[in-house]
Write an enzyme that holds these catalytic residues in place. Structure first.
Site, PDB file in Angstrom:
ATOM      1  N   GLU A 128     -21.169 -13.990  -6.508  1.00 44.93           N
ATOM      2  CA  GLU A 128     -20.778 -13.906  -7.912  1.00 44.93           C
ATOM      3  C   GLU A 128     -22.003 -14.068  -8.799  1.00 44.93           C
ATOM      4  O   GLU A 128     -23.010 -14.651  -8.383  1.00 44.93           O
ATOM      5  CB  GLU A 128     -19.797 -15.037  -8.276  1.00 44.93           C
ATOM      6  CG  GLU A 128     -18.488 -15.012  -7.556  1.00 44.93           C
ATOM      7  CD  GLU A 128     -17.616 -16.196  -7.959  1.00 44.93           C
ATOM      8  OE1 GLU A 128     -16.413 -16.133  -7.711  1.00 44.93           O
ATOM      9  OE2 GLU A 128     -18.151 -17.181  -8.515  1.00 44.93           O
ATOM     10  N   LYS A 144     -23.978 -15.933 -11.661  1.00 44.94           N
ATOM     11  CA  LYS A 144     -24.022 -17.278 -12.246  1.00 44.94           C
ATOM     12  C   LYS A 144     -24.381 -17.124 -13.714  1.00 44.94           C
ATOM     13  O   LYS A 144     -25.529 -16.870 -14.066  1.00 44.94           O
ATOM     14  CB  LYS A 144     -25.043 -18.158 -11.526  1.00 44.94           C
ATOM     15  CG  LYS A 144     -24.985 -19.623 -11.928  1.00 44.94           C
ATOM     16  CD  LYS A 144     -25.976 -20.465 -11.138  1.00 44.94           C
ATOM     17  CE  LYS A 144     -25.713 -21.944 -11.352  1.00 44.94           C
ATOM     18  NZ  LYS A 144     -25.736 -22.352 -12.754  1.00 44.94           N
ATOM     19  N   ARG A 177     -19.713 -24.632 -17.469  1.00 47.02           N
ATOM     20  CA  ARG A 177     -18.553 -24.598 -16.585  1.00 47.02           C
ATOM     21  C   ARG A 177     -17.385 -25.303 -17.267  1.00 47.02           C
ATOM     22  O   ARG A 177     -17.535 -26.392 -17.815  1.00 47.02           O
ATOM     23  CB  ARG A 177     -18.923 -25.323 -15.284  1.00 47.02           C
ATOM     24  CG  ARG A 177     -17.853 -25.343 -14.219  1.00 47.02           C
ATOM     25  CD  ARG A 177     -17.995 -24.214 -13.258  1.00 47.02           C
ATOM     26  NE  ARG A 177     -17.075 -24.401 -12.142  1.00 47.02           N
ATOM     27  CZ  ARG A 177     -17.385 -25.050 -11.033  1.00 47.02           C
ATOM     28  NH1 ARG A 177     -18.591 -25.592 -10.874  1.00 47.02           N
ATOM     29  NH2 ARG A 177     -16.506 -25.180 -10.061  1.00 47.02           N
ATOM     30  N   ARG A 218     -17.134 -29.610 -17.221  1.00 49.05           N
ATOM     31  CA  ARG A 218     -17.212 -29.854 -15.782  1.00 49.05           C
ATOM     32  C   ARG A 218     -17.104 -31.344 -15.451  1.00 49.05           C
ATOM     33  O   ARG A 218     -16.764 -31.706 -14.333  1.00 49.05           O
ATOM     34  CB  ARG A 218     -18.513 -29.311 -15.208  1.00 49.05           C
ATOM     35  CG  ARG A 218     -19.755 -29.899 -15.793  1.00 49.05           C
ATOM     36  CD  ARG A 218     -21.016 -29.329 -15.171  1.00 49.05           C
ATOM     37  NE  ARG A 218     -21.284 -29.896 -13.870  1.00 49.05           N
ATOM     38  CZ  ARG A 218     -22.269 -29.481 -13.082  1.00 49.05           C
ATOM     39  NH1 ARG A 218     -23.054 -28.493 -13.466  1.00 49.05           N
ATOM     40  NH2 ARG A 218     -22.493 -30.057 -11.929  1.00 49.05           N
ATOM     41  N   GLU A 252     -16.476 -19.904 -16.719  1.00 47.72           N
ATOM     42  CA  GLU A 252     -17.679 -20.144 -17.521  1.00 47.72           C
ATOM     43  C   GLU A 252     -17.380 -19.846 -18.981  1.00 47.72           C
ATOM     44  O   GLU A 252     -16.840 -18.789 -19.311  1.00 47.72           O
ATOM     45  CB  GLU A 252     -18.817 -19.249 -17.042  1.00 47.72           C
ATOM     46  CG  GLU A 252     -20.177 -19.674 -17.524  1.00 47.72           C
ATOM     47  CD  GLU A 252     -20.803 -20.763 -16.668  1.00 47.72           C
ATOM     48  OE1 GLU A 252     -21.915 -21.225 -17.004  1.00 47.72           O
ATOM     49  OE2 GLU A 252     -20.180 -21.150 -15.663  1.00 47.72           O
ATOM     50  N   LYS A 284     -25.811 -22.139  -4.852  1.00 44.17           N
ATOM     51  CA  LYS A 284     -26.287 -21.473  -6.070  1.00 44.17           C
ATOM     52  C   LYS A 284     -27.726 -21.043  -5.824  1.00 44.17           C
ATOM     53  O   LYS A 284     -28.536 -21.787  -5.263  1.00 44.17           O
ATOM     54  CB  LYS A 284     -26.195 -22.392  -7.284  1.00 44.17           C
ATOM     55  CG  LYS A 284     -26.927 -23.722  -7.155  1.00 44.17           C
ATOM     56  CD  LYS A 284     -26.696 -24.582  -8.385  1.00 44.17           C
ATOM     57  CE  LYS A 284     -27.368 -25.946  -8.228  1.00 44.17           C
ATOM     58  NZ  LYS A 284     -27.106 -26.831  -9.397  1.00 44.17           N
TER      59      LYS A 284
END
Length: 549
Positions: A230, A232, A237, A257, A282, A411
């Site tokens: 995906e 980023k 978040r 988050r 996001e 990530k």
């Protein structure tokens, strides 16, 4: 207050996380209700005293000491609470009208919460007169809300979980339905009570986090086909949750988050949550279909509310990554491949484009994954590509678990930009760094009306080791040419000065800065003692990195 003061004092001096956790566990074990509950609230940011502000504290100390001496002392110490605690007259403790006996944390919290604006100065003065130096420091930290003892909200909750056999994720599941002093929470953690009843129809679900990908090691071990890829996005978040109470009332919330309810700051998003579900995604600013720079999102962050003009000029949107719950069905134990399919169907039922599906990255093998990370422009239109800060790799078979488990999610951020700058100004830090000049303003060269000049382009206060901090601090003290309150201007010219290599994630135009640019997440990459300031970078090199250049 004595036990709480000692706790804060020891936490502020302890650098090790596990040792901090042990201190917290011991405190919660040895301290009775409700004091331990109010301590937990203080550590997790759950206390706020509207009538006790820093300006009031400055006024109180100014009445008891020379204001000029206080200003000089505050400049040197760098911490308001510590300065006042050190300078408060000890003679007050010996006055006959000062109440003796133990001052409890519960007494402080409850009296401050109910006190009127005119009563707070009297209360604080009486307490400061009763307490010793450490007690005064802890009281002032409590009042101002800036504990700065290196304890995160999650660490405090983890310490409560350690009182029994709970996992911190279990505490986070019920946290938003609880209020200080958390007596039912402590009873549950110690096995003396049942799980607190949480009837919240839109609760926060503890987030799942990713580990940084080690390119040299992980790409040789992991099978690329096992992972979904995906984008980023360079936003924040969030969780968007909505549900109905037993009486049929719809509750809609937007969480950060860390579980902070930021709904009031983003009413334009909250009004779209016309569903019974929880999505993970996001938060971005999207104007006319174009993702705007993170600096635009910052204009709406850390605000209690948002006015019509701010919403109109900086409209928020969510790019959804995951579906955690739909109706009464909890999907977190399902594999990601299933959750993704359910998310695609679910987003198709959402009527507003401001909540949209974050697209997958269609790549095969590590070579293509690395190419997408290095240059997202090949797969995305320019505006979206500029908002990408890297990739997320999620194991297709992974369930959604709280915390940062090793293996399921990674990530892989893009390489940071690097620029050579010249140190221009330095300011003392706070807490442990209050004795050091640790906040640095740096600049690059440009041609001005009077010839070549340095223009500030950013400020950084991390990225260096303790030894490097001492080296820079020594340089600042030995090369100061001007003082502006707590700020020192250091020598900076073509032949004299310190070059700092600065790493940053991105660059945006800014009308607030003299240079016209603003850096995203700047930090000191290394000290270039070997490089003369004349060879530092120019503003033109940064302007070439701007998204619309």
């Amino acid at each position: 207050m004595q036990a709480f003061s000692q706790l804060l004092d020891r936490l502020s001096l302890e650098p090790r996380r596990l040792a901090k956790e042990a201190l917290l566990v011991r405190y919660f074990q040895e301290t009775a209700n409700p004091d331990r509950g109010y301590a937990l609230a203080a550590l997790t940011g759950g206390l706020s005293f509207k009538n006790a502000k820093p300006a009031l504290l400055r006024s109180l100390i100014s009445e008891r000491t020379d204001p000029q001496l206080f200003a000089l002392s505050y400049d040197f110490v760098g911490d308001l609470s510590e300065t006042i605690a050190l300078m408060w007259p000890e003679a007050g403790r010996n006055r006959p009208d000062v109440t003796n006996g133990e001052l409890t944390l519960t007494q402080v919290v409850t009296e401050l919460e109910t006190a009127g604006k005119t009563d707070v100065p009297r209360l604080l003065t009486a307490w400061l007169d009763r307490l010793d130096e450490t007690g005064r420091w802890a009281l002032l930290k409590l009042v101002t809300g800036g504990l700065r003892v290196g304890v995160s909200s999650r660490l405090a909750k983890t310490s409560v979980a350690k009182l029994g056999c709970l996992d911190v994720s279990q505490i986070e599941e019920v946290w938003h339905g609880l209020k200080p002093p958390y007596e039912t929470l402590f009873a549950w953690a110690e096995g003396k009570g049942t799980r607190p009843d949480n009837q919240d129809p839109a609760p926060f679900r503890p987030v799942m986090l990713a580990h940084p990908l080690d390119e040299a090691r992980d790409t040789g071990i992991l099978v690329a086909a096992d992972y979904a890829v995906e984008w980023k996005w360079d936003g924040i978040r969030v969780q968007a949750a909505a549900g109905e109470t037993s009486s049929g009332e719809t509750v809609r919330r937007l969480y950060s988050r860390t579980g902070e309810d930021i709904s009031r700051a983003f009413p334009d998003i909250v009004e779209l949550l016309d569903f019974n579900a929880c999505i993970d995604g996001e938060l971005l600013i999207v104007h006319d279909g174009k993702v705007k720079p993170f600096s635009d999102l910052q204009k709406r962050l850390n605000r209690k509310t948002a006015g019509p003009k701010l919403i109109r000029d900086h409209p928020a949107a969510i790019r959804a990554y995951d579906l955690l719950q739909i109706g009464d069905e909890d999907l977190r134990d399902r594999p990601f491949v299933e959750r993704r399919k359910r998310l695609e169907v679910f987003i198709g039922t959402v009527s507003d484009p401001r909540i949209e599906l974050s697209p997958m990255v269609e790549v095969n093998g590590w070579d293509e994954i690395a190419a997408a990370r290095a240059d997202p422009h090949k797969l995305l239109r320019s505006d979206d590509a500029e908002a990408v800060e890297g990739l997320m790799l999620k194991q297709w078979a992974s369930s959604y678990v709280s915390g940062r488990p090793k293996g399921p999610w990674f990530k892989w951020k893009r390489e940071p930009f690097l620029v050579d700058t010249v140190l221009m100004y330095a300011q003392r830090g706070h807490g442990k760094r209050s004795s050091f000049y640790s906040d640095y303003t740096f600049g690059v060269w440009r041609r001005g009306d009077a010839g070549e000049e340095l223009v500030p382009v950013g400020k950084a206060y991390f990225g260096f080791t303790d030894e490097e901090l001492r080296e820079i601090d020594r340089f600042v003290r030995n090369n100061t040419i001007n003082r502006f309150g707590p700020v020192r201007e250091v020598e900076h010219g073509k032949d004299q000065g310190l070059v700092l290599e600065v790493a940053f994630e991105g660059l945006n135009r800014s009308t607030r800065h003299k240079s016209g640019v603003a850096m995203r997440f700047p930090r000191i990459s290394r000290l270039r003692w070997d490089k003369p300031p004349a060879e530092a970078d120019r503003l033109e090199a940064l302007e070439a990195l701007l998204p619309d250049s």
